[in-house]
Every structure is written in C-alpha cells, then in structure tokens.
Design a protein around this motif. Sequence first.
Motif, PDB file in Angstrom:
ATOM      1  N   TYR A  22       0.812  -1.215   0.000  1.00 17.23           N
ATOM      2  CA  TYR A  22       0.000   0.000   0.000  1.00 17.23           C
ATOM      3  C   TYR A  22       0.849   1.270   0.000  1.00 17.23           C
ATOM      4  CZ  TYR A  22      -4.007  -2.944   0.936  1.00 17.23           C
ATOM      5  OH  TYR A  22      -4.989  -3.884   0.836  1.00 17.23           O
ATOM      6  N   LYS A  23       2.091   1.157  -0.469  1.00 17.41           N
ATOM      7  CA  LYS A  23       3.003   2.303  -0.477  1.00 17.41           C
ATOM      8  C   LYS A  23       2.404   3.493  -1.214  1.00 17.41           C
ATOM      9  CE  LYS A  23       7.955   2.711  -1.201  1.00 17.41           C
ATOM     10  NZ  LYS A  23       9.087   2.077  -1.864  1.00 17.41           N
ATOM     11  N   LEU A  24       1.655   3.200  -2.277  1.00 13.07           N
ATOM     12  CA  LEU A  24       1.090   4.257  -3.106  1.00 13.07           C
ATOM     13  C   LEU A  24       0.091   5.109  -2.330  1.00 13.07           C
ATOM     14  CD1 LEU A  24       1.498   4.992  -6.074  1.00 13.07           C
ATOM     15  CD2 LEU A  24      -0.631   3.832  -6.568  1.00 13.07           C
ATOM     16  N   MET A  25      -0.404   4.555  -1.186  1.00 14.66           N
ATOM     17  CA  MET A  25      -1.361   5.334  -0.408  1.00 14.66           C
ATOM     18  C   MET A  25      -0.705   6.548   0.223  1.00 14.66           C
ATOM     19  SD  MET A  25      -4.227   2.971   1.168  1.00 14.66           S
ATOM     20  CE  MET A  25      -4.878   4.466   1.777  1.00 14.66           C
ATOM     21  N   ILE A  26       0.610   6.445   0.507  1.00 15.34           N
ATOM     22  CA  ILE A  26       1.265   7.525   1.251  1.00 15.34           C
ATOM     23  C   ILE A  26       1.193   8.849   0.486  1.00 15.34           C
ATOM     24  CG2 ILE A  26       3.377   8.220   2.420  1.00 15.34           C
ATOM     25  CD1 ILE A  26       1.971   5.743   3.515  1.00 15.34           C
ATOM     26  N   PRO A  27       1.696   8.887  -0.782  1.00 14.74           N
ATOM     27  CA  PRO A  27       1.567  10.160  -1.493  1.00 14.74           C
ATOM     28  C   PRO A  27       0.120  10.614  -1.620  1.00 14.74           C
ATOM     29  CG  PRO A  27       2.334   8.427  -2.964  1.00 14.74           C
ATOM     30  CD  PRO A  27       2.424   7.899  -1.588  1.00 14.74           C
ATOM     31  N   PHE A  28      -0.789   9.648  -1.768  1.00 11.86           N
ATOM     32  CA  PHE A  28      -2.184  10.034  -1.921  1.00 11.86           C
ATOM     33  C   PHE A  28      -2.722  10.671  -0.648  1.00 11.86           C
ATOM     34  CE2 PHE A  28      -6.748   9.207  -2.026  1.00 11.86           C
ATOM     35  CZ  PHE A  28      -7.055   9.766  -3.247  1.00 11.86           C
ATOM     36  N   VAL A  29      -2.397  10.043   0.485  1.00 11.43           N
ATOM     37  CA  VAL A  29      -2.878  10.595   1.756  1.00 11.43           C
ATOM     38  C   VAL A  29      -2.260  11.969   1.996  1.00 11.43           C
ATOM     39  CG1 VAL A  29      -2.772  10.262   4.242  1.00 11.43           C
ATOM     40  CG2 VAL A  29      -3.429   8.381   2.778  1.00 11.43           C
ATOM     41  N   ILE A  30      -0.962  12.104   1.687  1.00 14.18           N
ATOM     42  CA  ILE A  30      -0.316  13.408   1.849  1.00 14.18           C
ATOM     43  C   ILE A  30      -1.036  14.446   0.994  1.00 14.18           C
ATOM     44  CG2 ILE A  30       1.801  14.693   1.422  1.00 14.18           C
ATOM     45  CD1 ILE A  30       3.358  12.171   2.006  1.00 14.18           C
ATOM     46  N   LEU A  31      -1.331  14.044  -0.248  1.00 12.42           N
ATOM     47  CA  LEU A  31      -2.016  14.936  -1.181  1.00 12.42           C
ATOM     48  C   LEU A  31      -3.351  15.391  -0.617  1.00 12.42           C
ATOM     49  CD1 LEU A  31      -1.671  15.809  -4.205  1.00 12.42           C
ATOM     50  CD2 LEU A  31      -3.189  13.960  -4.753  1.00 12.42           C
ATOM     51  N   ILE A  32      -4.125  14.412  -0.107  1.00  9.00           N
ATOM     52  CA  ILE A  32      -5.460  14.737   0.411  1.00  9.00           C
ATOM     53  C   ILE A  32      -5.356  15.674   1.608  1.00  9.00           C
ATOM     54  CG2 ILE A  32      -7.481  13.734   1.535  1.00  9.00           C
ATOM     55  CD1 ILE A  32      -7.449  13.104  -1.363  1.00  9.00           C
ATOM     56  N   ILE A  33      -4.405  15.360   2.517  1.00 14.03           N
ATOM     57  CA  ILE A  33      -4.280  16.195   3.714  1.00 14.03           C
ATOM     58  C   ILE A  33      -3.911  17.619   3.323  1.00 14.03           C
ATOM     59  CG2 ILE A  33      -2.883  16.568   5.780  1.00 14.03           C
ATOM     60  CD1 ILE A  33      -2.852  13.541   6.144  1.00 14.03           C
ATOM     61  N   VAL A  34      -2.967  17.743   2.374  1.00 18.93           N
ATOM     62  CA  VAL A  34      -2.565  19.086   1.952  1.00 18.93           C
ATOM     63  C   VAL A  34      -3.737  19.807   1.292  1.00 18.93           C
ATOM     64  CG1 VAL A  34      -1.083  20.354   0.386  1.00 18.93           C
ATOM     65  CG2 VAL A  34      -0.144  18.551   1.771  1.00 18.93           C
ATOM     66  N   LEU A  35      -4.475  19.106   0.438  1.00 21.07           N
ATOM     67  CA  LEU A  35      -5.583  19.753  -0.259  1.00 21.07           C
ATOM     68  C   LEU A  35      -6.652  20.213   0.722  1.00 21.07           C
ATOM     69  CD1 LEU A  35      -6.151  17.693  -3.518  1.00 21.07           C
ATOM     70  CD2 LEU A  35      -4.995  19.854  -3.222  1.00 21.07           C
ATOM     71  N   ILE A  36      -6.852  19.438   1.799  1.00 25.38           N
ATOM     72  CA  ILE A  36      -7.895  19.841   2.747  1.00 25.38           C
ATOM     73  C   ILE A  36      -7.414  20.990   3.624  1.00 25.38           C
ATOM     74  CG2 ILE A  36      -9.275  19.106   4.723  1.00 25.38           C
ATOM     75  CD1 ILE A  36      -9.372  16.343   3.600  1.00 25.38           C
TER      76      ILE A  36
END
Lengths: 430, 330
Positions: B304-318
């Motif tokens: 699930y490594k790919l989740m990390i950039p995605f989660v970072i992205l979501i947190i930053v966007l919010i």
Amino acid sequence: MAETTATPARPLVPVRDLAAFAVLALIVLAVFLSQGSVYSLRVMVEAACYAVLTLGLTIQWGYAGLFNVGVMGFLATGAATSMLVSYPTNPDFWNSPGPALVAMFVVKLAICGAAIWLANRAERIGFHRRLKGLLVTAVLIASFVVISWHMTHMADVIESQAGWVGGLGLPVILGWLVAGLVAGLVAWFVGRVCLGLRSDYLAIATLGIAQIIKTFLKNADWLTRGTLTVSPLPWPVPTPANGDFAFARGMYLIVVVIVMALVYLALQRAYYAPWGRMMRAIRDREDAAAAMGKDVTARRREIFVLGCVVMGIGGAMLIHFAQIYDPSGFIDLNHTFLIWVMMILGGAGNNRGAIFGAIFVYIAWTISEPIALWLFHTGAAYAHAWTGWNPPSDLDSRALQMRVFVVGLTITLVLRYAPRGILPEPEARH
Amino acid sequence: MNALVFFFDNAILSGLIIGAIYALGAIGVTLIFGILRFAHFAHGDMMTMGAFLSLIFAVLLQSMGIHSPIALAFFGMFPAMAATALIAILFDKLFYKPLRDAGARPVVMVMASVGVTLMLQGVLRVFGGVSARSMYIGSPKAIFQFHLPDATRPIVLTEPQIILFVFTAVTVFALHYFLTRTRLGKAMRAVSDNPDLASITGIDIRHVVWATWIIGGALACAAGTLLSMDVALKPDLSFNILLPIFAATIVGGIGQPYGAIAGGFLVGLCESFAVFNWSILLRPLEPMFGVDFPSSLAIVPTEYKLMIPFVILIIVLIYRPTGIFKGKVL
C-alpha cells in the motif's frame, strides 16, 4: 465543447445521428455475418456495458467539464460490490467469529468518522485554531491506529478460518444497484476533497484513487479473495451453463440494453431540464453561474457522484458478464482511457454520441488485437526475409502495446482536430 | 547499533534516494504547472523515455570503445537530457501549443498530456519491450560499504546513489542561480507569478515556455536515468511514479521549485518511514519498557506504499491547499 448554455432546440430530424447509427448498424451487421452470432453477441453485450460507462463519463465531462481519470477505480468498486452482494454465501464465514468482527469494524469506522467530523468543527465549540489542529491530528492518528489494527486482526481471523467473507446471495439486479451506490459513495469523498479546487486536482486525485482501489482489491484476500479471483458470478438471466450461449447472451444483452436505455432516457431528460441547463452554465461561465447564486462546488459534486453511480453499475454489468471477478484484470487502458476515447470520439455532452462512440470504438478495439498481431508478424516476416533480422521473442506482447499508442494518438488528434466529436453536442438556438 | 544502521540504510537513505528522484521530477512538473498552468501527466513516461535514451547513448559509447570507471549510462545521460529537452519542445509544438493558441481550458491540456503519455508508453514498449533491463552494460555496479566502529552491519551506498546525490545537489544550486541571477530565470518567475503583467513588460513568453520544457525535460530524463541506474529500467513506471511527483509538487506549492525539492524529499521520506518495520528499532528497547513488540510494526504494508503520497495529497488539499511554500491555488 461549444458554449451551449441556453437550452438547445431539439432538431426535428437528426440527420447526422441517423446517418451515424445507420453506419453503425451496418458495421454490427457485418460483425454478425462474419463472426457468427455467439461471438458477436459477446461483443455487443460488452459494447453495451461500455456504453453505460461512457454515459457516466459523458455527464461528468460533457455536462460539467470534470476530468475523471479514475474510471477504472469506480468500475472496479462497482464490480467488487456487486460480486459481494450477489455471490452465494460462504457458510464457513457465517459460522466463524468473522461477522462479529466485520460488524465491529463498521461500528469503529463510524465512530472514527464521527470523531474526525467533530474534530474538524472544534472551533465552533470554543477551541482555539492551533488547538484544533492538534486535536485533528490526534484524532486522525488514533483513528488510523484503531482501524488498521482491527483490519489486520480481522483479515487474519477471516483468512485463517473461512478463507474469505463470501457473498450475500442476493439478486444480481440488487447487486448492480448497490454497486452504483457504493461507487457514488467513494466519488462523494473524492469530490468533497477536490471539487472546490481547480480541475487538475480532481484528475490527479482520481488517478490516485483508482490505483489505490485496485491495490486494495488485489490485496484484500479476506474481502474479495484478492488475486485468487471469484467465479462464476451469477447472471440476472439463466447462465449459459447448459451450453446454449447464443440464447443466454441474447437474454443478457436485452437486460443490459434496458439498463442502457433507462440511463440514456434519464440523462436525456436531465440535459434538457433546468438542471442540465444549470450544469452547462456552470461549465461554460462558472463565475456568472456563481454570481447567479448557484453553489458551483455542490453542483459539481452532485454530477460527479451521479456519473460515478452510472459507472459503478456499468462496471458491475461488465464484470458479471465475464463471470469472473479478477482484480488484476482492471487495467487503466481498457477501463479508463478506452472509455475516454469512446466519449470524446462520439461527442462529449451528447448522450447518443456516447452510445455511438462506445459501440463503434469497442468493435474497433476487438478487431484491433488480431490486426496488430497480423501487422507485426507480417512486418517481422518481411524484415526477416529481406535483412535477416530476427524479431524479439516477445513480439506478440509488444504488438499489443501498439494499441496503447493508437489510443493516445486518437485522444490527441480528436482534441486538436475534432474537439466536438462525431455527434457534437447540440448547438444553442437563442 | 546494528538496528540504528539498519534504520539509516532502509528508512533514511532509501527515503532520501527516492526523494531526490521525486524532487527532480517535481521541479519540472511545478514549473510546467506554474507557467503553462496544467498538470503534466506525461512526466512519468518522459522519465522512462529519458532513461531509454541514456541507455541507447551508453550503448553507442560502448560500441565506440570507450570505457570508464563510472557507469557509461551516466555519460549517456547528458546527450539524452538534451534529446529529451528537444523532444519535450517538439511535443509542446505538436500537441500543446495548438490547443493553447485555440484558447483551450487547462483541463483540455491535461487530457492532451494523458494522450501524449499513452503514445509514449506505446512507443516505448513496442521498441523497448515490456521486461525490466539493467542500465549497467559492461561494468558491474560498484558498492561501497562503510563500517561503523561498534556495528557489524555496514552502511551501504551504491555508485548510482552517490551520483544521484551529487547530481541533485549540483542541480539545486544551478537552478537557484538560474532562477535568481539570470534574465531568463527571472522572466520565468515573473510569468509564473502573473503572465499578463509579464508579457506587458516585454517578456517573450515563447522563450519562457521553451526554457520550461528544457528544464522539465532534461530533469525528467536525469531522474528517470538515475532511478533506472539505481533499480532497473522498467517501462511500466508511469502512473506509479506520477502520483508521488504530483503529491510533491502540490505539497511544495505549485510554481515553487524549492517547494518541489522539499516536497520531493518529504514524500520520499514519508514513504520509506511508513513502510519501515519499526519493531527492528524498538526491539532493543524491549527490556526498558518490559513489553514485547509485535514482529512487524510497519505503519502501512509495503503493497500500500502508493497510499502515502495520496494521503499526503489529500491532507494538503484539505488543510493547506497552497502547499508549504505558499504556491498558487489556481
């Protein structure tokens, strides 16, 4: 896309549409005559499923200008959901502590969701801004730890005692509907985060969510058997178990065409309704629409969710027809970009264009595989005869990659030379 | 001590390595985003193309009878960077400029770049095949081991990793000099801030666009080559590397090259920390706490490594859509 904010007048005789569909009918006829009805019915069922997927995409891009690069993710969500709803039950699971664990998981998920929701509103009950930041971080970390520990434990127990959760054994049509709902739910979360910002962010986020959904489905052995695949998926009509493929596929085609027609009629009605006019106004003149008091972000979220609901249903129908649920089979090219080509080639924002594009491109796609192989083999044979060059051993897999190039080329060419597609969106008549 | 060395090797070092790759990619993406105002989806495949070109030049160098202690792929990288930059400008002329001139919305440009990425993928796999290959032709990869006084386990660095760090450091300084001291660099920043104002003051937008593609293309080529030298040349990189690069761009703030560098390292380190098995670091402390730690304590499983950039992205966007360095919210 034309600036068609005003309600377009419906033309009396849609000459262009008639001509396009007449040509399409000839192509379909040629396929039936040359390939036989059993194979052709398979192509037609899949083309009709793709048409439903394309209708979902055309309202997102054509009506509202939202760029969704994650069609595959919503399709896969729909397929997995429908599989879980309609597949026969697994008695091992129901006799194990599994159901209680899953129920606890749902409860914990709900509690964590509520906690995050509350923490984000902490300043309304008198928390300072900095303190709120700390609170949100703490709640997020705590939720993550709780959820991930529970999930690991649950996965271990279920995999060791029951293999996987199995289905619910409910009717297939119900599965398709739930598939749409769950895909819409995922879309709601994505839209909630990304739609207030510029359109590129939605593209990036949908690309990411599609990859993550695929990874999850591939690795969640407890939920969907992961890469072990699930088969045979039930059909809403008798399956061709007795060997009468033509009849069974014909029946399936009728069901899929009914769904397609329902979606088409609903979308067609929505397009000419005030709701469709408002969506086009938001697409073409966002600031003006906002000044008129339209909640641009909420409306976009609405249409994004609606499009993904349609995609979820389309994906469920497509995978049920194949009778095998295989998460490795979800591919960006086949399940995202091919649908994009269908939509922009057919004409974004035109529902008939979407159906035309889907069937036309899908037939082209199915014959492109033998053509690509034939071209490469012939080319390699000539090259060998003339220059003594030996083709690489993986020539076949390389030849099929040529189709990736053609899909990309079609997207760029259509965008540049025919941005409105074969059946363009109707012109506005003021 | 061994645990610390293991932590340094597998968490910090590997995070910095992949972070440097993300940073090199994100600089190009952020410049294109800032100046041409669209998310360039073809960047991942441009990296793969650059790596292929480097390999071709390296084979050419080898066939000319040139040998060196450093990998030939590294020397092949420089002509490949020039070639990638040229191809990037060509792509702009063929696919993006006509749309720009027709006044297409940014999201149509994004779609065109998706088309370009598929074309590149197709061509690369038709000619390059679908299997992974090594960038080390002829000579083997040099491996350096540094032994610490009271640890049996050495700190391991390979040749491409050292090249990567040196190259990234040089690039950052050169980019800083270019953007703050040269006319063209200042013009680029001006266009990124306000294109209308910049063109009124007499800045030639065309040159700025070219410079953007040259920097973006060359750095994409370098990132792709160095990544392939470190691991292997895989033609199916594209979307898997694209998400972390976009995350790095948005975390750093769009249009902010320094932000992109910081974002790249941040995303890289977060990834490697998240998949690192923390129980290795905590196990020596067990007697101190008097508890048994579970044998695997990674924050997320590797798949699930790919989740990390995605989660970072979501947190930053919010919570901070401008990114750390206060970029644009377009």
